[in-house]
Design an enzyme around this catalytic site. Sequence first.
Site, PDB file in Angstrom:
ATOM      1  CB  SER A 338      -0.924  -0.198   1.071  1.00  0.00           C
ATOM      2  OG  SER A 338      -0.147  -0.223   2.478  1.00  0.00           O
ATOM      3  CB  VAL A 457      -0.980   5.449   8.579  1.00  0.00           C
ATOM      4  CG1 VAL A 457      -1.727   6.849   8.918  1.00  0.00           C
ATOM      5  CG2 VAL A 457      -0.531   5.479   7.152  1.00  0.00           C
ATOM      6  CD  GLU A 458      -0.397   0.200   5.773  1.00  0.00           C
ATOM      7  OE1 GLU A 458       0.715  -0.211   5.745  1.00  0.00           O
ATOM      8  OE2 GLU A 458      -0.926   0.189   5.005  1.00  0.00           O
ATOM      9  N   GLY A 459       2.410   2.161  11.404  1.00  0.00           N
ATOM     10  CA  GLY A 459       3.441   2.109  12.110  1.00  0.00           C
ATOM     11  C   GLY A 459       4.360   3.589  11.927  1.00  0.00           C
TER      12      GLY A 459
END
Length: 778
Positions: A338, A457-459
């Site tokens: 992504s 985001v996502e870490g």
Amino acid sequence: MAWAIAIIAAIAAILIIPALRRRLVSGPLLAWYRRILPAMSQTEQEAIDAGTVWWDGELFSGRPDWAKLIALPQPKLTPEESAFLDDETEALCDMASDWETSHVHLDLPPAVWQFVKDKGFLGMIIPKQYGGKGFSASAHSQVVVKLSTRSSAAAVSVMVPNSLGPAELLLHYGTEEQKNHYLPRLAKGLEIPCFALTNPHAGSDAAAIPDAGVVCKGLWEGREIIGMRLTWNKRYITLAPIATLLGLAFRLYDPERLLERSGRAGEDLGITCALIPTGTPGVEIGRRHQPLDAVFQNGPTWGTNVFVPIEWIIGGPAMAGQGWRMLMECLAAGRSISLPSTSCGYSKLAVRATGAYARVRTQFKTPIGRFEGIEEPLARMGGNLYLMDAARVLTVSAVDLGERPSVVSAIVKYHLTERSRAVVNDAMDILGGKGICLGPNNFMGRAYQQLPIAITVEGANILTRSLIIFGQGAIRCHPFVLAEINAAREGDFGKAVRDFDRALWGHLRFAIRNGMRAFLMGLTGSHWVSVPQVAAETRRHFQKLTRFSAAFAFLADVSMLVLGAGLKRREKLSARLGDVLSNLYLCSAALKRFEDQGRQAADLPLLEWSLWDAMFRTQNAIEGVISNTPNRFVAWMLRRIIFPIGRPYVVPSDRLGHEVAKLLIAPSAARDRLTAGMHLPESEAEPIGCLEAALKAAIKAEAIEQKIHAAQKAGKLRAGQSGAAERAALEALVINAEEYADLERAQALRERVIRVDDFPQDFGRSQMMPADNCRAAA
């Protein structure tokens, strides 16, 4: 002499005879190791166990098998996937511009949302048997790349349902009943999914979420069932404001031991994932967040004592408490696709458009792209994009091969988002006032505003770099560390000693061998390192990467030995070690790309610049670890072994940067390969379409302008103001009517390209209001 021989013989006997070695050396060392080994929580263990070890393991070995890397199949799209990219994805790009989405509609317009649903964009990863597209990870990535070059809202809205979310979790862990019910509805867009993980008090520490569920009995549709009473408070949840299906992560408790797998009263079963229709009584969806100026749907959700059936756990009651493992395994795949794809999309847009602008825009009668001050950021942009896109393609190909590369996914998430930020920042510097004035003709402003979202985001990137890449990689990818840890946790001490002995002495041989190889390759410049049949231009790069792989493996072992459990708290050192591993991976991807694309000679400046830059960073990261190693003797020893005759890399040369910049400011096959997959509108009414036309017109006009300048130098024409000289040249027959028309067209397009948008005093807000509201405002 006799005593010396006797002592040596005794030591040799202890080390050579396994039974003696285990009893006198390995056993005591195991007992000491058990005392110093830090405790590992269940969530930490599940994070380490998640995913697979792939090329990162080769880089940790000190002896990367380059033939294995080169032999990996190139990702190829099926005819159906290619057609979807060329037709539906292009159509969606035409429908959703960044400006209209973010400034006028503040969302994808209803017609665009319907198109997204009807054409299957929300079901790309769902198999065809459930009504989805069944696309590969490569196709999924290409769709997101193309959408990112046009509209971030469209890219995110398509990306999220196909990444970590209900569909991904259902595919791997759902019951057949759950799959058959939800997957067809998700594929057709009848359900809009979101996944709620982040709690206000547990962002980066997601495993500590306070959201909870309690197994209990309750009434559901008129009958008593076993269910869960859930309480949660989530924020930053993409698609939550419009979601019809809520994926929820929470910690599940079973105080009454109603589930068979509960062992004691009040047992904390662990993090659990469930699917909850948002129409369920008690489910609350809040108002929208506005992440900077991005307008994709994002908002909070909460609920208090919401009772739902136990069967709503993804995978059913048997998967209660397995949520963290599920999330970690799915995140490894989703994070590989992504954000690396959106980062490459933003960067392709920046490189192609800014390169064209730098050729069209002139100052001091010269295209600004020819000034050395502009060449420098252009070179960074081109080199970074070459490396980024190579890493993206290599990583998604691993996912298509069945890998779930957890460490590699963290590498590409961190480094591609950070390099994308650098690319877009450089683009904004070159564009100047054009870049900072928002409007329909500003092609970079929204990307500049929205890139920090990908960083977060996502870490969060700081966490990913300082704790995950090396912290997880050292355990997962090292050939012996995980075996030593598992041996230390073995209950049977006899078996533990045998396993520990095998791993420990293997580890010792591994470290000594890599240290010796790093030293010898440093002394000899790695000229005699054996590599497979590769292009002559890249052979030395493969040899140098092998040297740095051995140096990294040795440095990692020494750091773990010297700092032990303290390395977990030395986040700066861990981050630098992670940088070394990451840059070795990025360089591997770039070399693989060059081989896969047929060793294109025109791409060599891009390859050379990106490799020199990445290896210079690698060298500095190694030096950063050595300089901050607390034991100064060890630091001295490491420097002499790894850099016995000094550090070999310097910054990429200005000459090389000039060659890269030249590729960006003129049409060429190399420029097309670098920006392949982006949306390129043909209409000159579109900013990018106008730039492409202006670039071609400017290059054509330059040859004509040179004829005029030559005539002026020869005294055939007098120098005049812009426009006058061209007319005089036409009248003097220095140029013909067609050439004069080409000059006029180039000038008209240049004027359109450099123009910035302006608005009414209220920035056009009244024009966006319904007529009644406009009259009331007046």
